[in-house]
Enzyme design. Structure first.
Site, short mmCIF file in Angstrom:
data_model
loop_
_atom_site.label_atom_id
_atom_site.label_comp_id
_atom_site.label_asym_id
_atom_site.label_seq_id
_atom_site.Cartn_x
_atom_site.Cartn_y
_atom_site.Cartn_z
N THR A 24 -1.49 3.95 4.32
CA THR A 24 -2.45 4.45 5.30
C THR A 24 -2.66 3.42 6.41
O THR A 24 -2.67 2.21 6.15
CB THR A 24 -3.81 4.74 4.63
OG1 THR A 24 -4.81 4.95 5.64
CG2 THR A 24 -4.27 3.60 3.74
N SER A 50 -12.62 0.46 2.05
CA SER A 50 -13.12 1.05 0.80
C SER A 50 -12.24 0.53 -0.32
O SER A 50 -11.18 -0.06 -0.08
CB SER A 50 -13.07 2.58 0.85
OG SER A 50 -11.71 3.02 0.81
N TYR A 72 -10.51 2.41 -2.19
CA TYR A 72 -9.25 3.15 -2.00
C TYR A 72 -8.32 2.39 -1.06
O TYR A 72 -7.14 2.20 -1.35
CB TYR A 72 -9.55 4.55 -1.44
CG TYR A 72 -8.38 5.15 -0.70
CD1 TYR A 72 -7.28 5.64 -1.38
CD2 TYR A 72 -8.36 5.18 0.70
CE1 TYR A 72 -6.18 6.16 -0.71
CE2 TYR A 72 -7.28 5.69 1.38
CZ TYR A 72 -6.19 6.19 0.69
OH TYR A 72 -5.11 6.70 1.35
N HIS A 73 -8.85 1.94 0.09
CA HIS A 73 -8.01 1.24 1.05
C HIS A 73 -7.50 -0.09 0.50
O HIS A 73 -6.36 -0.47 0.75
CB HIS A 73 -8.78 1.02 2.36
CG HIS A 73 -8.99 2.28 3.16
ND1 HIS A 73 -10.18 2.97 3.14
CD2 HIS A 73 -8.15 2.97 3.97
CE1 HIS A 73 -10.07 4.04 3.92
NE2 HIS A 73 -8.85 4.06 4.42
#
Length: 385
Positions: free
Chosen positions: A144, A180, A182-183
């Site tokens: 991402t 986050s 997630y990141h």
């Protein structure tokens, strides 16, 4: 080519299976259907009803003439993963089998732990499985653009940058800052792939993709072929979320000042970019980092585009800023480089303005279904408790 897609049931996984199958490639997929379960957990669902995996496979065969081997299993199961690789002998493994939501990862300790365990565990298992069975297999992992955060400098399309250290030139990994858990898991993915590329000589494409929007691709021509479409605060990307708010007559709700700026890409262009990278792999033993986006927009600009498209279809809506539940820069510099996909002949064909109108038209027939899940749209997950 033989293509194994980990996470075939997802928003990107299913249309990629249809895209590659329609191009004559052999497609195999693994998915534990976790996104279906997690969406239900937060009181939401896909905007479009999703067929079961077996029905999806049947529809792909009936409508497009595509044969897909779809295993309802967990890619985090090392023995099953190795068994599948040995059986099908894929040329490329597409790694989508990760928990993909920043808000989900920030709900509490258990969700943060699951995100790290699942995402890093699956990546590490894939690395070792490929190295053990066939190190020449091309690993294509979805990362991402959010790995970079919002630095006040240009973002190169390379994992390394030159730096002067003690008056000597050296290479360091370009600084990253996750927004986050997630990141951070995606950043660790990149570090693992870089590291094992050097140790094992694995062939890797690491894609830094911007948020994806859209309901259709060239292959999604009928209801039975639709991919999922999330719009709630946990799983929905900003474009998709704004479109559902417009259909429901709710205000469009940028978080904070709305100056958050990212590179976006349509679902169709994302699939074409992925096809390009699969059919044009890096050299054996090469680690290739690729930026994948088509247009750069602020959240405020997206809200304006959706508002204008909704009004052109006779829907009245307004833009109403809400408190930002995240910890992020709401106004910042943003200039990422993109060279590799254009060098391979990829040219985006879609644009946000046109696609938003198509999204709205596709969602309108499902308005009553969306009404059932409207309480899941506004942000409830706060980064700083």
């Amino acid at each position: 080519m033989k293509i194994l897609i980990l996470g075939i049931d997802g928003y990107l996984g299913w249309p990629l299976a249809l895209k590659m199958g329609s191009k004559g490639h052999e497609v195999i997929g693994i998915d534990n259907l976790s996104t279906r379960k997690f969406s239900e957990e937060v009181g939401s669902d896909s905007a479009f009803p999703l067929p079961s995996p077996s029905d999806r496979v049947k529809e792909a065969k009936k409508i497009l003439g595509i044969n897909i081997d779809f295993y309802v299993k967990d890619a985090n199961d090392m023995e099953f993963l190795k068994e599948t690789i040995r059986k099908h002998k894929p040329d490329v493994i597409v790694h989508f089998a990760e928990q993909r939501s920043a808000p989900y990862s920030m709900k509490d300790y258990n969700h943060a732990q699951y995100t790290l365990d699942n995402n890093l565990g699956t990546t590490l298992k894939l690395i070792y499985a490929v190295n053990e069975i066939d190190p020449s297999i091309h690993i294509l992992k979805m990362g991402t653009m959010g790995e970079y955060g919002t630095p006040s400098l240009d973002i190169p399309e390379s994992p390394f940058v030159e730096a002067n250290i003690n008056n000597k030139k050296d290479k360091i990994i370009f600084p990253r800052w996750g927004g986050s858990i997630y990141h951070w898991s995606k950043i660790f993915d990149t570090d693992l792939l870089l590291y094992f590329n050097q140790i094992f000589g694995l062939t890797v494409t690491d894609i830094m993709q911007g948020p994806v929007y859209g309901t259709r691709t060239t292959e999604i021509t009928e209801e039975g072929l639709r991919t999922r479409f999330d719009f709630d605060e946990t799983w929905g990307t900003v474009v998709n979320r704004f479109c559902v708010e417009a259909v429901l007559g709710l205000p469009l709700t940028p978080y904070g000042k709305g100056g958050q700026t990212r590179g976006f890409i349509s679902l169709e262009d994302s699939m074409e970019a992925l096809r390009t990278l699969i059919e044009n792999p890096p050299k054996t033993g090469e680690y290739r980092l690729v930026h994948q986006f088509a247009e750069i927009y602020s959240v405020n600009k997206i809200a304006e585009v959706v508002k204008n498209a909704a009004e052109s279809l006779g829907m009245s809506t307004e833009i109403k800023h809400v408190d930002n539940p995240r910890i992020e820069a709401e106004e910042h510099y943003y200039n990422p480089e993109i060279k590799i996909l254009p060098s391979l002949g990829f040219k985006p064909k879609k644009n946000l303005k046109d696609e938003v109108k198509i999204i709205l038209e596709d969602l309108i027939p499902y308005k009553s279904r969306l009404e059932r899940y409207k309480d899941s749209i506004m942000p409830k997950t706060k980064w700083k408790k």
